[in-house]
Structures are given as structure tokens and as C-alpha cells.
Design an enzyme around this catalytic site. Structure first.
Site, short mmCIF file in Angstrom:
data_model
loop_
_atom_site.label_atom_id
_atom_site.label_comp_id
_atom_site.label_asym_id
_atom_site.label_seq_id
_atom_site.Cartn_x
_atom_site.Cartn_y
_atom_site.Cartn_z
CG HIS A 558 34.59 36.92 42.04
ND1 HIS A 558 33.73 37.90 41.91
CD2 HIS A 558 35.42 37.07 43.41
CE1 HIS A 558 33.95 38.62 43.17
NE2 HIS A 558 34.68 38.17 43.83
CG LEU A 560 39.57 37.66 35.96
CD1 LEU A 560 39.84 37.57 34.49
CD2 LEU A 560 40.06 36.44 36.60
CB ALA A 611 37.31 37.86 31.86
CD GLU A 612 33.22 39.77 38.92
OE1 GLU A 612 32.11 39.02 38.77
OE2 GLU A 612 33.66 39.77 39.93
CG ASP A 613 40.35 42.77 34.66
OD1 ASP A 613 40.48 43.30 35.85
OD2 ASP A 613 40.89 42.99 33.79
#
Length: 735
Positions: A558, A560, A611-613
Site C-alpha cells: 500500500h 509506496l 505495487a500500489e504507487d
């Protein structure tokens, strides 16, 4: 909330740089200390991921070690990116990664040990009728366990003084001895072991320890090998003593003479025993060519050596001395019974503190307005959940249903793990999904944060049930063919000082940065100190814990941007490459993400990391050997926001198809690793309206337009899903 992906199975085979053996699903069934063999790091050759026939940009040098297959700037060549500054930053980051791994291996036997802190830290039942507790609190001067089992006394169960109680790194060790019941005699063996799972085992047959040892001597040792066991183990010492000090020995110092050296004694012994009959004892000899130190060149008989190496330790006889659970409960009262409430008591420079242990696995964070406490979770065998189903195979295309357990029910109450298992999982399966992603599972004090301000990282939220209930949820999901993903929040932590990690040992720099950098600029949460080896030990072990203990199949990392940038992602991004390596980029955070992906994918090859970016940092889903961060997928957060904006602000007939296409597949070269969410939790949880409310809610109360509204909403909903599916198909067949 749903997502789709078109990644083929080959895209999940990330190249890793930590060649550790894999952990099978059944590696750990109980939280106990196990001895693992030393892991050897073999040399492995990797293939570069640059497209065949595509030359690298002229500004990028080739890898200095092409045989190793490691190129810190490899993914730049793959995407045709030519940027000297960013390429230099990637090379420097790779050097920092090598240095970090060297530092880790100075303190840990291997990287699996680095990510398995939960085997030692926290509360663990020891085989010798006791419970061991270990905690990291470098700023503390005194450590004890307080709870309802000892009337919250800070002196009854404390760490011993000196290195018996803590080490130089700040790890404290407390032993809680089981209490002998009245009328019971202490164990005959000082190191008596107990099997806490089985009621009866070999140790409960009534055979005494002396009989077991005699049996071992009679059956294990061959004639000649047991000479000093069956006779007197001090035979050689007694003969030497008699030879020197006995009645026939020297009477004066002159008669004693000088004690001959080892070589002279050996030659004398050989001469005296040259006519001895053959023996079953191993044959050894010494090479003596007249050179210096030849006396140390010992050779042995190959037959004796093979015979010795084939002999296994007499562990089976030792196991016969173990006793079972019934014998343990008959003789002892557990030092800390199952379900006991406890906290760790720390004496710090700022005074005494009572905190919930950082490695606690079950916690009540609120306790009816009082200070929270940990709950000792050691259920009896009949109450321990037994896994029934194997993990499903990873599908080529993920269809994810995102859910929050607490708000998944139709009644105005917090839904439990059991209710979710029975009511929601079948619905998810029938709707055609193959993966469920859970948010808010990890323990958090403030329920309004939906689980994103985590306080206790190793504990499932007690609001929904027990650890056994969550195991059942995961197992039943696997039985339905569903993968189970978790939202993991390692980008920040709750600032709570009574339940969480903030000021854990009285110091401000235990787990987090000091000063402004230690606080999120907008959310008030604490920011981890990723360059600290003990913090890395904690976070990496936390990832491994959820896979080993609860069999989860993947993680959504969560927010990043909050950890990658010191401005926490709250800055204007122009798209310039310099924004990804300037002074606001936290290199230590990037190194942690690389380590996390390498270790997870090596220990658990089928694990999925997402990846949550929002900034789409370059190389998110590229192999770490090629300069990437090693994730399997990334979330295209722009898609759900685009649908929301169109539905609320633009007429249906005026939707821009070019903008839709650009948003869905406009990320060059990475669409096969992209997750597209029709909607996200920010819309339905964080104060906004859900997709259904936007499509139907505003006009449902007017019966005259109800039918038209339902038709329009259903049509737009299908178009939404169709676009997501089309974007995946578009990427599969090429543009």
C-alpha cells in the site's frame, strides 16, 4: 471492487539474486523453534532481459560482469530510456544493495534467517516445560512480562542481568517457567522435554531414563566403541594419574623427568601396540616423513570413515525420554495459560512503560477504553485449526475481488471472519473471480482508518475473530480455488504510543526516523527507518510470517509513494526522470522493497507482489537483476479515477475514447503487468460514493425514471468492465 490482468505465467518468474531453497507449504505447522541446515549460496547465471537484437542506448555502459547476468541498468535498455543521471543512480543503488546484503550476513546466517524473526521473537512454548519471550527494545534498561497470570507484577517474570537477559543489540530475553503442581516431583532429567501436542508418545510408556540410556548403549554402540561407556569414562585419566603419582611412579622430580612430546609418545604407543589383535575401533595413523609438523598429518581407514559417517546420532533414543501433553499438564501448571492478557514492562530513561509487544500475534487494542493488551494464543490441539486444502495454482489472468471483512455484511455491525467465510466467499466464487484481496486484516486501533493505520503488524484484527478463524477463511478460499491477497502497510505505521510502535522503548528512534522525517506530512503517521538492520529484520519477518502462518498468496504493498519519497508523494510530478533520483528519494526504502521481493519470491516462488504507487516509479515490475524493484504487478490507479470523473462530470455521448485508451494501455511496455480496478476503496470507504451509487443511486428514489436509470447504469457498468477486458486483450495481441 474488481481488477483484471493479462499477464502470462512467464511474467511471474522474476529473476532473483538470493538463491535460497524454497519453503514448502507444510514447512511450519506450529510456532516452534526448528533447526534448519545451513543454506549454501550457489553461483547462478541469469539471462539479461534486453530484447533480442535491440542494441543498448549509447549512453549506457555494458555490465562489468556479463557472465553473472546482472545489469543494474538493464531495464533502461529494454525500454529504450537514455538518461545518464538515472543510470548512475541505479548503479550506485546496486552497490548500496550489495553492501546492505554484506551487513545482513554479518549478523544472520542467511537471508531466510533474516526473514524468520518470528521463530525466536515474541512468545514461544519451549520443549523444556517453559515459555520463552524475546523483544527488541534497545532504549530500555529493564524488561519484564506483566499480565493477569502474575497479577501484573513487574518483578516476577523479568529478564536476568547481564548477557543472560539481553545482548548488545538491545534484544531482551525472559523465561517463564511452568510451575510444578503440588505433590509432584521434579523431572529426573534436567533437560526433560515435552511434546505439547500428543497426549501419549514414547516418553509415556513408563520406561525410565536410565533404562533408555542403557538400551542406547547396548544397541547403538558396536563392540569396542562402547569401551569407555560401559566401563569407566575416566579410565585413561586414572591410568595416567597412577602412572605419574602411583606407588610405582617416580618419587622425585628427577625421576619424573620431562614429559615427552606428542610425537615421541605416539611412536612409543605404536611400538607397544604393534602386536595387538584387530579391533572394531576406527583405524587412524600419522604420516611422518621427517618433515616439520608431519605429526599433525593424520590419515584414517576409508572403511572406518565411511562407517562412521553412516552412523546417525542416537536421537531416536533421546526422543523416547520425551513426555506427552497429558504428562505435562499432570505435573505442571502453565506459566502463562492460553488466553492470558499480558504486556511487556520496560524501564526506560523516561520512566517505566507498559507496551504491547511488537511481535504479539493476537491483540485487543481498545480494551473498553483502557490500555490495550496482548493475548497469549496457545490453543490446545483440539482447538488448533488443521489445514485441509492446498493452495490453488496461480492463474494466467487475475480477476480480483477487493473486500473489507468488517463492512462486508448486510447488517449494521462488524462482520466476523466466520460470517465472511460462509456468506461472502461463495458469492465471490460464483461471480467468476479467482482472487480475493482483503484490506484491514492486520490489527489496528482506530477502526475508522479501515486498517491503514496498523498498530500490531503480526496480529490479525481481533474485531473479526481469532487467528484460527482467519486460517479457516484462507483455507476455505483455497478450497474454492481462490487466491488470497492482503493489503500490507509497510510504508508507514500508526503514531499510537500506547498500542503501536511509536516511542516503543521510550526513545524516538527505535523503529522510526526522528524529527520531521519520522512523521508523515499529512497523515500524522510514523515513517520507518529502513536503513536500520533491526527494522528490516522486523518488516521482512512480518512478510514471511503471513505466508508461513496464514498461507496467504500475495501482498498489495500500500502507498509506496509515502515511503519512496521524503515528501510522501505529495509533490507535483512533471514526468522528468530527475524526480525519481533527486534528494527527495529515500534510497533505503527502495533497497527494502528490492530485498522484500527477492526474499519473498525465493522462499515462496508462487507468491504475488503488487505495487500500489501513484507515481509509477520506473522499473516497478522489472527483475531486480536488471535494476527493477521486482514486483509482479502494479496498480493503474488512474483508471478508476477516470471512470469516476467521466460518470460524474461528462455526458455519456461525450466520453473521450482517446483518453480512455491512453489511461488503460498508455503505459508503454508494462501493460501486461498492470492491474485495472473498476473502482477502488477510496471511492466507497474514504467518504466518496461507490460506483453503484453513482450509476443508480441518484435517481432510484424516483419511480418514474427508475427503469431508465437501471438500464443506463447497467449498460455503463458493462462498458466499464468491457473496456478493462479489452485493454488486457489489446495488450496480449499487441498494438
Amino acid at each position: 471492487m474488481t481488477s483484471s490482468s493479462s499477464s502470462s505465467s512467464s511474467s511471474l518468474s522474476l529473476l532473483t539474486q538470493i538463491p535460497l531453497p524454497s519453503i514448502p507449504d507444510s514447512h511450519v505447522t506450529h510456532r516452534s523453534i526448528t533447526f534448519r541446515p545451513t543454506i549454501v549460496f550457489p553461483t547462478k547465471k541469469w539471462r539479461c532481459s534486453v530484447s533480442p537484437g535491440q542494441p543498448p542506448p549509447p549512453n549506457h555502459r555494458k555490465s562489468k560482469n556479463p557472465e553473472s547476468g546482472i545489469d543494474p541498468v538493464g531495464f533502461l535498455s529494454k525500454f529504450g530510456i537514455s538518461h545518464k543521471g538515472f543510470a548512475l543512480y541505479l548503479r550506485e543503488r546496486y552497490k548500496s544493495l550489495k553492501d546492505l546484503k554484506d551487513e545482513i550476513l554479518k549478523r544472520h546466517i542467511d537471508f531466510r534467517d533474516m526473514a524468520s524473526g518470528f521463530e525466536l521473537l515474541g512468545m514461544h512454548r519451549h520443549v523444556q516445560h517453559r515459555v520463552d519471550f524475546m523483544e527488541w527494545a534497545p532504549g530500555a534498561r529493564y524488561c519484564a512480562i506483566v499480565g493477569d497470570f502474575n497479577d501484573w507484577s513487574p518483578t516476577e517474570n523479568s529478564a536476568r542481568e547481564g548477557h543472560f537477559g539481553h545482548d548488545d543489540y538491545g534484544y531482551w530475553f525472559v523465561i517463564l517457567e511452568d510451575k510444578l503442581r503440588e505433590g509432584e516431583e521434579p523431572d529426573e532429567l534436567y533437560f526433560q522435554q515435552y511434546n505439547y501436542i500428543d497426549d501419549y508418545d514414547k516418553g509415556d510408556t513408563g520406561v525410565t531414563a536410565e533404562e533408555v540410556f542403557k538400551k542406547a548403549n547396548d544397541e547403538y554402540w558396536e563392540p569396542g566403541e562402547d569401551r569407555f561407556i560401559k566401563s569407566n569414562r575416566f579410565e585413561i585419566i586414572a591410568k595416567l594419574y597412577e602412572q605419574i603419582f602411583g606407588p610405582n611412579g617416580p618419587q622425585t622430580e628427577e625421576e619424573l623427568e620431562d614429559i615427552p612430546d606428542a610425537q615421541t609418545q605416539y611412536k612409543r604407543w605404536k611400538e607397544e601396540h604393534k602386536d595387538d589383535p584387530p579391533s572394531n575401533l576406527p583405524s587412524y595413523d600419522v604420516i611422518d616423513s621427517g618433515k616439520e609438523y608431519d605429526i599433525f598429518k593424520v590419515i584414517d581407514d576409508p572403511v572406518s570413515r565411511a562407517k562412521f559417517q553412516a552412523k546417525k546420532p542416537p536421537i531416536a533414543y533421546w526422543f523416547e525420554t520425551r513426555k506427552g501433553r497429558k504428562a505435562w499438564l499432570k505435573k505442571y501448571v502453565p506459566a502463562i495459560p492460553h488466553g492470558s492478557k499480558y504486556r511487556v514492562y520496560l524501564n526506560t530513561p523516561n520512566g517505566p512503560l507498559e507496551r504491547i509487544p511488537a511481535w504479539a500475534t493476537y491483540v485487543n487494542p481498545e480494551a473498553d477504553g483502557n490500555q490495550g493488551y496482548a493475548i497469549h494464543w496457545e490453543p490446545p490441539p483440539e482447538s488448533t485449526y488443521t489445514w485441509k486444502h492446498k493452495k490453488p495454482k496461480v492463474p494466467k489472468s487475475l480477476r480480483i475481488y477487493e473486500a473489507h471483512v468488517g463492512i462486508s455484511g448486510s447488517e449494521p455491525k462488524i462482520t466476523s471472519f466466520s460470517e465472511f467465510t460462509e456468506q461472502v466467499l461463495p458469492h465471490v466464487k460464483e461471480a467468476g473471480y479467482n482472487t480475493i484481496q482483503l484490506i484491514g486484516v492486520v490489527e489496528h486501533k482506530d477502526y475508522f482508518t479501515v486498517g491503514y493505520r496498523v498498530t500490531n503488524m503480526f496480529a490479525v484484527s481481533s474485531r473479526y475473530g481469532t487467528p484460527e478463524d482467519f486460517k479457516r477463511l484462507v483455507d476455505e478460499a483455497h478450497g474454492l480455488g481462490l487466491l488470497v491477497f492482503m493489503d500490507i502497510v509497510h510504508s508507514y505505521s500508526a503514531a499510537d504510543e500506547m498500542v503501536g510502535l511509536s516511542l516503543f522503548d521510550g526513545s524516538n528512534d527505535c523503529y522510526f526516523h526522528t524529527g520531521k522525517r519520522g512523521h508523515h506530512k499529512f497523515w500524522g503517521t510514523r515513517m520507518f527507518k529502513y536503513e536500520d538492520l533491526d527494522v528490516l529484520h522486523y518488516l521482512l519477518s512480518n512478510l514471511n510470517w503471513w505466508v508461513v502462518e496464514y498461507h496467504v498468496d500475495g501482498f498489495n504493498f500500500h502507498s509506496l509513494a509515502s515511503m519512496i519519497y521524503t515528501h510522501n508523494g505529495f509533490a507535483s510530478f512533471t514526468g522528468d526522470m530527475e524526480e525519481f533520483y533527486n534528494q527527495y528519494v529515500d534510497r533505503a526504502a527502495l533497497l527494502y522493497l528490492i530485498l522484500a521481493n527477492e526474499i519473498l519470491h525465493t522462499l515462496h516462488p508462487n507468491i504475488i507482489t503488487i505495487a500500489e504507487d501513484a507515481t509509477l516509479y520506473p522499473g516497478l515490475c522489472e527483475p531486480t537483476s536488471q535494476g527493477g524493484l521486482g514486483f509482479d504487478y502494479f496498480v493503474n490507479m488512474r483508471a478508476s479515477e477516470m471512470w469516476l470523473w467521466f460518470l460524474e462530470n461528462v455526458q455519456d455521448s461525450n466520453w473521450s475514447m482517446s483518453k480512455i485508451v491512453e489511461t488503460l494501455v498508455g503505459i508503454s511496455g508494462s501493460s501486461d503487468k498492470m492491474l485495472l480496478y473498476t473502482e477502488n476503496h477510496n471511492q466507497s470507504i474514504s467518504g466518496g460514493r461507490s460506483l453503484a451509487e453513482i450509476l443508480y443511486g441518484s435517481t432510484l428514489e424516483q419511480s418514474s425514471v427508475m427503469n431508465d436509470s437501471l438500464i443506463r447504469g447497467s449498460s455503463l457498468h458493462k462498458i466499464n468492465y468491457l473496456h478493462n477486458w479489452w485493454s488486457c486483450l489489446f495488450e496480449l495481441h499487441g498494438k
